[in-house]
Design an enzyme around this catalytic site. Structure first.
Site, PDB file in Angstrom:
ATOM      1  N   ARG A  24      14.931  16.116 -18.333  1.00  0.00           N
ATOM      2  CA  ARG A  24      14.376  16.713 -17.124  1.00  0.00           C
ATOM      3  C   ARG A  24      13.298  15.823 -16.514  1.00  0.00           C
ATOM      4  NH1 ARG A  24      17.137  20.496 -19.468  1.00  0.00           N
ATOM      5  NH2 ARG A  24      17.061  22.717 -19.029  1.00  0.00           N
ATOM      6  N   SER A  48      16.086  14.705 -25.866  1.00  0.00           N
ATOM      7  CA  SER A  48      15.708  16.119 -25.783  1.00  0.00           C
ATOM      8  C   SER A  48      15.825  16.614 -24.350  1.00  0.00           C
ATOM      9  CB  SER A  48      14.277  16.324 -26.286  1.00  0.00           C
ATOM     10  OG  SER A  48      13.360  15.734 -25.387  1.00  0.00           O
ATOM     11  N   HIS A  49      15.857  17.912 -24.227  1.00  0.00           N
ATOM     12  CA  HIS A  49      16.029  18.520 -22.910  1.00  0.00           C
ATOM     13  C   HIS A  49      14.912  18.110 -21.951  1.00  0.00           C
ATOM     14  CE1 HIS A  49      19.271  21.162 -24.289  1.00  0.00           C
ATOM     15  NE2 HIS A  49      18.592  21.253 -25.402  1.00  0.00           N
ATOM     16  N   MET A  50      13.694  18.162 -22.421  1.00  0.00           N
ATOM     17  CA  MET A  50      12.578  17.870 -21.526  1.00  0.00           C
ATOM     18  C   MET A  50      12.522  16.387 -21.170  1.00  0.00           C
ATOM     19  SD  MET A  50      11.218  20.694 -20.676  1.00  0.00           S
ATOM     20  CE  MET A  50       9.479  20.697 -20.232  1.00  0.00           C
TER      21      MET A  50
END
Length: 785
Positions: free
Chosen positions: A746, A741-743
Site C-alpha cells: 500500500r 506485507s500488505h502495508m
C-alpha cells in the site's frame, strides 16, 4: 566535599536509594566486591555559590580529564528518573576555567536550581570495552529478567542517547546462567545490590574496561506495572511450570521428524505467514485461535501443495510458546520445496536453508527473499552459483532450476491453474457471506458456517493468491536488481496498480457516505481483534472528509528495448510467457491478493460481530470475549453445552494464561532451546519502501485528528490501517512486516515513504524521537530531535 571526606558511614540495612544520584554512589564506595566506583566529588548549588573555587580545586585532584555530571534533586526517584533531562559534560579539561564553565552549565540546565541541587565530578574513564545500562526487571511487564543494553565502541553516551552505534541488547531470565563473562559480572553486581537494597527494581549504568566492572549509576527503576506485594503462590507455580514446558517443548521439537526434511528446526515470529505482523507478539486467545483455525493449522499447507510445493499436510505452522506464536521454520522451509524434487535433494536444501538462517539470524524476516528459493526470479543463476559454493553439484542445481521454472511457469501461464481458480473462489465467498447472514440460522450456527466458508472459499484461495503475489513481487524486484527495468520503472509500475487502498481513496472522493460505509465498513485496524472498532462503528475516524488527496496515479511504460531484453531473459530461462503476459500476471496477482484479503476479512469481521452479540446476551463484554478460544465456540454448534458456561470457562482460562504470559520474554528467532533463558536481541535490517525522503514529526497515536503530515508508528503492518492513507500522512514506520506485507504494498502504491519491519530496538528508539528524517533512497533514518 572530596571523595575522601564525603563518605557517610551507614550499615548495610540503612542503605537507601532515597538520596541524590551522587550520594547513592558515594555511599556504595568501598562496599562492593563485584564492581568499582570511580572517585567522586560533589557539592550543592548553595555550596557552589559560596565556595566554588574550593570545589574546583577538589575536583582537580581526580584526574587529567573529567566528567561533570548532574545530580538534581528531581532525578532518580520513585516517580521518575528524568534520565537525559539535565546536562552532563564529558572530557572536561582539568583547568579552573574549563571546570567553572562546565559546572555552571550543568547547574543552568536545572532551570531554577535549588540550594540542595548537586553536581558531581569523576575522572573520565577512557575507552572502555563496554558501556551500558541494565535493569533487573523487564520494565513493561515487571517480568523476572535482566535487561542489558551495551555499546561495544567505547561511546559512553550512545546507549542512553539512542544514537547510531554498535549496541548489544540482552534479555536474561533471573535463573539463567549466560556464557559471556561480562554478562556474568553484571549479574553478580545485581546480586550484590539486591543484598544491599532488597530485590527492588533497579536501573544501573555501567562500564567495563579490561574485564573490570565500574558502576556509574544506580537508581530506582520506574515500572509500567507495579509488583504485587504478595504474589499468588499458585500463579508463581504456573509461571515456573510454563517456563519448564517451553524448554522441554523446544528440546523435543528440535529433534528430527519422520515426515519432514531437516535435521533440526528453528522458530521465528516473522517468517512465512508472519504472526507478529498479523496478530502480534502477545495476541489474546480469540485472535490467536482464529488465526490458527483460519490459516496456520491446515489451510496454509493445503494450498502450498496445490501450488506445486512439497506436501506438509497436517503439520501446524504455529507453535505457541509462552503466549507468543512462533512459526515452525522447518515445516515452512519444507513447504517451499517444489514437489518434483527427490527426497535426498529436498533434505539437502532444507538443511542448507536452516543452517543459513541460523548463521545469519538477521534474515529471519526476509527468508523468502534472502534464504529460500521458492520460485523463478531473474537472479536465479547467481543464487544457484552460491549453492554450488555451498556443496551442491551442477546436476543438483540444474534440477532445482528446472523445478522452480516449471512451478513458476505453471502459475503464470496456465489459464486453468489454481491461481485463476482462487480468484473465482473469492467471488463465490461473497455470495455465501450474504446467504449465511440473511438466513434464519442462530448466531452459533452462523459463526460456524462463516468460519467454514472462510476457510474453504476465503483463506484457502487467499493463501494461494498470497503465494502468487509473492512470486509477482520477487519477479518484479529481480527485474530491477538485474537492470532489466529501472528503479523508476519499478516504482511507476507499483503506483499504477489499483488495490483496496487506492479504491478507498478514490471512493472517499466520490461515493456517498452510506455506500462508502457499506463497502468498507467491515474493515478494522486489528483484523483478528474483537476489541478493535470496525470502520462502520467510527466512520468519522476512518473515512477522511479531506478532498485534496495527492494524485498517486502513475503511467507505466517500457521501451521496446526493455521489452526485448525481458523476452530474451524469459526465453533463456525456459519460461513460456512473454514480457506482456508477465506484467499482466504481476499486476493481477498483487491486486488479487489485496482483494482476496478484503473479501475474506468480511467473513472474519462478521464472525467477530456475532461473537460479540452472543456474548452480550449472556453478560460478556468485548474485552472479555477477546480471551475466548474459537474452538470452544465452534464446539457449541455440535453439542448441547451451555453457551454461558462455555464462554465463562474459556474466558477465565484465557485471561489467566494471557496475564501469566505477559511476563515471559522470548527472542524473535529461537535457534537453541537455551534461547528461552537468555538471548541477544537481533540486529534488524529494516525494509525501506519507495525512494522518497521526508522529514516530519513523529506520531505514536492513531487519532485521525493528529496524523496528517506526521510519520505514523504502528506495531504491525495490518491492512486494517488503510484509513491512515486517506489523511495524507508523511510516512509510516512499523515494528513488524516485510517487503511483501500488505502495508508495504500500500505504501509503495501510494508513494508514502515507509520503514516496514524496523525491529523492536529501532522501532522503540525512533518512536521516542520528536522529528525524524526517513531517507528511503539511502536506506537511513535520522533522528532530528
Amino acid at each position: 566535599m572530596s571523595y575522601s571526606d564525603n563518605i557517610v558511614t551507614l550499615s548495610r540495612s540503612e542503605l537507601s536509594l532515597a538520596l541524590s544520584k551522587a550520594e547513592v554512589l558515594n555511599n556504595l564506595c568501598g562496599r562492593l566486591n563485584s564492581a568499582s566506583i570511580l572517585p567522586l566529588s560533589f557539592f550543592t548549588f548553595g555550596e557552589w555559590k559560596r565556595e566554588r573555587y574550593k570545589h574546583i580545586d577538589a575536583a582537580k585532584q581526580l584526574g587529567a580529564e573529567l566528567i561533570v555530571r548532574s545530580s538534581c534533586l528531581s532525578e532518580d526517584n520513585d516517580n521518575g528518573s528524568q534520565a537525559g533531562k539535565y546536562t552532563s559534560l564529558l572530557n572536561v579539561k582539568n583547568t579552573t576555567e574549563a571546570l567553572r564553565h562546565a559546572i555552571s552549565e550543568v547547574f543552568t540546565s536545572y532551570g531554577n536550581a535549588r540550594e540542595g541541587d548537586q553536581v558531581f565530578i569523576q575522572p573520565m574513564l577512557d575507552t572502555p570495552d563496554f558501556v551500558g545500562v541494565a535493569f533487573n526487571r523487564e520494565p513493561s511487564s515487571n517480568g523476572n529478567y535482566y535487561v542489558v543494553s551495551a555499546d561495544t565502541t567505547g561511546d559512553t553516551q550512545s546507549v542512553t542517547s539512542g544514537a547510531d552505534s554498535t549496541i548489544q541488547n540482552w534479555f536474561i531470565r533471573h535463573d539463567a546462567k549466560p556464557d559471556e563473562k561480562w554478562l556474568v559480572q553484571l549479574l553478580e553486581l545485581f546480586e550484590e545490590l539486591h543484598s544491599l537494597y532488597g530485590k527492588r527494581p533497579l536501573d544501573i549504568e555501567f562500564a567495563i574496561k579490561k574485564n573490570k566492572l565500574y558502576l556509574l549509576q544506580v537508581r530506582p527503576l520506574v515500572l509500567a506495572q507495579k509488583q504485587e506485594i504478595h504474589e499468588n503462590q499458585e500463579n508463581i507455580k504456573q509461571y515456573e511450570l510454563e517456563l519448564s514446558c517451553i524448554e522441554k517443548k523446544l528440546r523435543r521439537m528440535s529433534t528430527r521428524h519422520p515426515y519432514l526434511c531437516g535435521e533440526q528446526t528453528l522458530f521465528g515470529v516473522m517468517p512465512d505467514w508472519n504472526p507478529a505482523e498479523i496478530i502480534g507478539i502477545k495476541p489474546k486467545p480469540l485472535a490467536l485461535s482464529l488465526y490458527k483455525e483460519l490459516v496456520t493449522d491446515r489451510v496454509w499447507a493445503q494450498q502450498r501443495f496445490n501450488y506445486g510445493y512439497r506436501n506438509v499436510y497436517n503439520h501446524p505452522l504455529l507453535l505457541v510458546l509462552g503466549g507468543t506464536p512462533f512459526v515452525d521454520i522447518r515445516a515452512s522451509f519444507n513447504s517451499f520445496i517444489p514437489n518434483t524434487l527427490e527426497d535426498a535433494l529436498a533434505e539437502k536444501l532444507v538443511n542448507h536453508y536452516l543452517h543459513t538462517l541460523k548463521a545469519s539470524p538477521h534474515l529471519h524476516d526476509k527468508v523468502e527473499f534472502s534464504v529460500v528459493l521458492s520460485c523463478f526470479n531473474f537472479g536465479l543463476d547467481s543464487q544457484l552459483k552460491e549453492l554450488e559454493q555451498c556443496g551442491f553439484n551442477k546436476s543438483e542445481c540444474d534440477e532445482i532450476q528446472r523445478a522452480l521454472v516449471t512451478l513458476t511457469d505453471n502459475v503464470i501461464t496456465d489459464k486453468n491453474s489454481v491461481f485463476h481458480q482462487d480468484i473465482k473462489k473469492i467471488d463465490e465467498l461473497e455470495k455465501r457471506q450474504a446467504q449465511i447472514m440473511q438466513s434464519d440460522l442462530n448466531k452459533i450456527d452462523k459463526v460456524y458456517w462463516l468460519i467454514e466458508d472462510c476457510k474453504n472459499f476465503g483463506t484457502l484461495p487467499f493463501a494461494g493468491l498470497a503465494r502468487a503475489g509473492f512470486i509477482a513481487i520477487q519477479l518484479l524486484k529481480s527485474m530491477c536488481d538485474s537492470k532489466l527495468i529501472t528503479q523508476y520503472d519499478y516504482d511507476s509500475f507499483l503506483h499504477s496498480i489499483k488495490t483496496v487502498s487506492s479504491a478507498l481513496l478514490d471512493d472517499s472522493k466520490t461515493m456517498q457516505r452510506d455506500l462508502l460505509i457499506k463497502k468498507y465498513g467491515h474493515l478494522r485496524p486489528g483484523t483478528y481483534d474483537i476489541t478493535s472498532k470496525r470502520y462502520d462503528e467510527e466512520p468519522d475516524s476512518y473515512f477522511s472528509t479531506t478532498e485534496n488527496f495527492s494524485d498517486t496515479s502513475s503511467k507505466f511504460a517500457l521501451s521496446l528495448e526493455q521489452l526485448n531484453n525481458i523476452n530474451e531473459a524469459l526465453s533463456r530461462s525456459n519460461l513460456s510467457c512473454n514480457a506482456i503476459t508477465l506484467f499482466n500476471f504481476i499486476k493481477s496477482a498483487i491486486e488479487a491478493r489485496e482483494y482476496g484479503k478484503f473479501i475474506f476479512s468480511r467473513s472474519l469481521s462478521q464472525t467477530l460481530v456475532l461473537i460479540e452479540q452472543l456474548g452480550s446476551q449472556v453478560g460478556f463484554s468485548r474485552d472479555d470475549l477477546a480471551f475466548v478460544d474459537i474452538k470452544e465456540i465452534l464446539r457449541l454448534q455440535s453439542t448441547s453445552h451451555s453457551a454461558t458456561a462455555t464462554l465463562a470457562s474459556s474466558i477465565t482460562l484465557g485471561k489467566e494464561y494471557y496475564q501469566m504470559c505477559q511476563k515471559i520474554k522470548l527472542p524473535a528467532l529461537i535457534r537453541h532451546p537455551c534461547d528461552a533463558q537468555f538471548y541477544q536481541v537481533l540486529a534488524e535490517e529494516p525494509n525501506y519502501v519507495t525512494s522518497g525522503c521526508i522529514t516530519a514529526p513523529v506520531c505514536t497515536t492513531v487519532d485521525p485528528n493528529a496524523v496528517t503530515g506526521k510519520i505514523i508508528f504502528i506495531e504491525a503492518a495490518d491492512p486494517g490501517f488503510d484509513w491512515l492513507f486517506s489523511y495524507e500522512i508523511a510516512g509510516l514506520v512499523t515494528q513488524f512486516g516485510g517487503l511483501n506485507s500488505h502495508m508495504a504494498i500500500r505504501a509503495q502504491e501510494l508513494n508514502v515513504p515507509a520503514v516496514i519491519g524496523a525491529g523492536e530496538w529501532w522501532f522503540k528508539r525512533w518512536k521516542n524521537a520528536k522529528t525524524l528524517k526517513i531517507d528511503c533512497q539511502c536506506q537511513k533514518v535520522h533522528i532530528i530531535s
